[in-house]
Design a protein around this motif. Structure first.
Motif, PDB file in Angstrom:
ATOM      1  N   GLU A  25       0.819  -1.224   0.000  1.00 23.59           N
ATOM      2  CA  GLU A  25       0.000   0.000   0.000  1.00 23.59           C
ATOM      3  C   GLU A  25       0.848   1.267   0.000  1.00 23.59           C
ATOM      4  O   GLU A  25       0.559   2.223  -0.709  1.00 23.59           O
ATOM      5  CB  GLU A  25      -0.964   0.002   1.188  1.00 23.59           C
ATOM      6  CG  GLU A  25      -1.969   1.135   1.089  1.00 23.59           C
ATOM      7  CD  GLU A  25      -3.213   0.897   1.929  1.00 23.59           C
ATOM      8  OE1 GLU A  25      -4.041   1.826   1.976  1.00 23.59           O
ATOM      9  OE2 GLU A  25      -3.368  -0.183   2.531  1.00 23.59           O
TER      10      GLU A  25
ATOM     11  N   GLU B 290      -8.750   5.483  -7.488  1.00 27.26           N
ATOM     12  CA  GLU B 290      -9.687   6.071  -6.525  1.00 27.26           C
ATOM     13  C   GLU B 290      -9.731   5.264  -5.233  1.00 27.26           C
ATOM     14  O   GLU B 290      -9.833   5.828  -4.152  1.00 27.26           O
ATOM     15  CB  GLU B 290     -11.093   6.149  -7.139  1.00 27.26           C
ATOM     16  CG  GLU B 290     -11.184   7.155  -8.273  1.00 27.26           C
ATOM     17  CD  GLU B 290     -12.572   7.202  -8.890  1.00 27.26           C
ATOM     18  OE1 GLU B 290     -13.513   6.628  -8.304  1.00 27.26           O
ATOM     19  OE2 GLU B 290     -12.705   7.825  -9.952  1.00 27.26           O
ATOM     20  N   ASP B 291      -9.703   3.940  -5.352  1.00 25.92           N
ATOM     21  CA  ASP B 291      -9.790   3.074  -4.177  1.00 25.92           C
ATOM     22  C   ASP B 291      -8.436   2.402  -3.975  1.00 25.92           C
ATOM     23  O   ASP B 291      -8.158   1.334  -4.516  1.00 25.92           O
ATOM     24  CB  ASP B 291     -10.897   2.029  -4.396  1.00 25.92           C
ATOM     25  CG  ASP B 291     -11.192   1.214  -3.149  1.00 25.92           C
ATOM     26  OD1 ASP B 291     -10.268   1.040  -2.321  1.00 25.92           O
ATOM     27  OD2 ASP B 291     -12.325   0.735  -3.008  1.00 25.92           O
TER      28      ASP B 291
ATOM     29  N   PRO C  48      -6.890   0.860  -1.328  1.00 26.51           N
ATOM     30  CA  PRO C  48      -6.813  -0.494  -0.762  1.00 26.51           C
ATOM     31  C   PRO C  48      -7.214  -1.584  -1.768  1.00 26.51           C
ATOM     32  O   PRO C  48      -6.570  -2.631  -1.843  1.00 26.51           O
ATOM     33  CB  PRO C  48      -7.778  -0.449   0.429  1.00 26.51           C
ATOM     34  CG  PRO C  48      -7.811   0.989   0.820  1.00 26.51           C
ATOM     35  CD  PRO C  48      -7.700   1.748  -0.470  1.00 26.51           C
ATOM     36  N   GLN C  49      -8.264  -1.326  -2.546  1.00 24.11           N
ATOM     37  CA  GLN C  49      -8.701  -2.321  -3.523  1.00 24.11           C
ATOM     38  C   GLN C  49      -7.662  -2.491  -4.634  1.00 24.11           C
ATOM     39  O   GLN C  49      -7.349  -3.616  -5.042  1.00 24.11           O
ATOM     40  CB  GLN C  49     -10.049  -1.907  -4.112  1.00 24.11           C
ATOM     41  CG  GLN C  49     -10.707  -2.989  -4.939  1.00 24.11           C
ATOM     42  CD  GLN C  49     -12.096  -2.578  -5.382  1.00 24.11           C
ATOM     43  OE1 GLN C  49     -12.258  -1.554  -6.041  1.00 24.11           O
ATOM     44  NE2 GLN C  49     -13.091  -3.376  -5.016  1.00 24.11           N
TER      45      GLN C  49
END
Length: 202
Positions: free
Chosen positions: A141, A156-157, A159-160
């Motif tokens: 991450e 945008e996401d 973690p995903q």
């Protein structure tokens, strides 16, 4: 005193717990979880089984402690290497190389044990290190966040996206394919630039 006796004296001077975990790691590397016995670990560490049981109640606790130590060593080693690299594709390529160095890297041994003996690994490792994908996701991450800050990627996401990278990296490091030689750094970087990076820039 001979070199051999010097080595024995240095080994004997180490704390018993460390000697037991060193011996457990050596057995894990050469035999795996299932084939490793408490007696072999004790003999390799130069202690009796009774003395081993003063430190670890059973085989699962002993090998679990060794696995946690390997895991911790890997994350520290890998962060030190990747911190020297300033772009995401090169970091991912280096992460794959680290994951494939089965006998040089403690983390590669942990990954091999997880994949080859999943039930035994889960029984030994405990809840803290059972989840390979969550561990890899947490590890990567910071590198995706830095790449986003540099403008290399636009997700945008986070973690995903990081979990997707972790799953991709695990597949590339462990599952042979026909169209990319992951041991060829140039070919791997070309593959990452063509397929992985566009998904992270979208």
């Amino acid at each position: 005193m001979t070199d051999g006796s010097d080595t024995k004296a240095q080994t004997a001077a180490r704390p018993v717990r460390d000697r037991l975990m060193d011996a457990a790691e050596e057995c894990l590397r050469t035999k795996g979880i299932r084939a490793t016995t408490v007696s072999e670990v004790a003999e390799l560490a130069g202690v009796s089984r009774g003395w081993l049981y003063r430190h670890f109640p059973d085989k699962a606790a002993l090998l679990g402690a060794a696995i946690v130590r390997l895991n911790d060593a890997y994350w520290g080693e890998a962060h030190a290497v990747l911190a020297e690299i300033d772009n995401l594709p090169a970091q991912i390529a280096e992460g794959i190389r680290l994951g494939r160095s089965a006998y040089d890297s403690p983390g590669a041994l942990v990954m091999k044990l997880r994949l080859d003996e999943p039930e035994e690994f889960a029984a030994c490792a405990g809840a803290g290190v059972q989840g390979l994908i969550p561990d890899l996701t947490a590890f990567w991450e910071r590198y995706l966040a830095a790449a986003r800050d540099r403008g290399e990627i636009a997700v945008e996401d986070l973690p995903q996206a990081t979990e997707w990278v972790a799953r991709t990296l695990l597949s590339l490091a462990t599952v042979p394919g026909e169209h990319v030689d992951v041991d060829d750094r140039a070919a791997l970087l070309k593959f990452l630039d063509r397929y992985v990076m566009p998904a992270l820039r979208a």
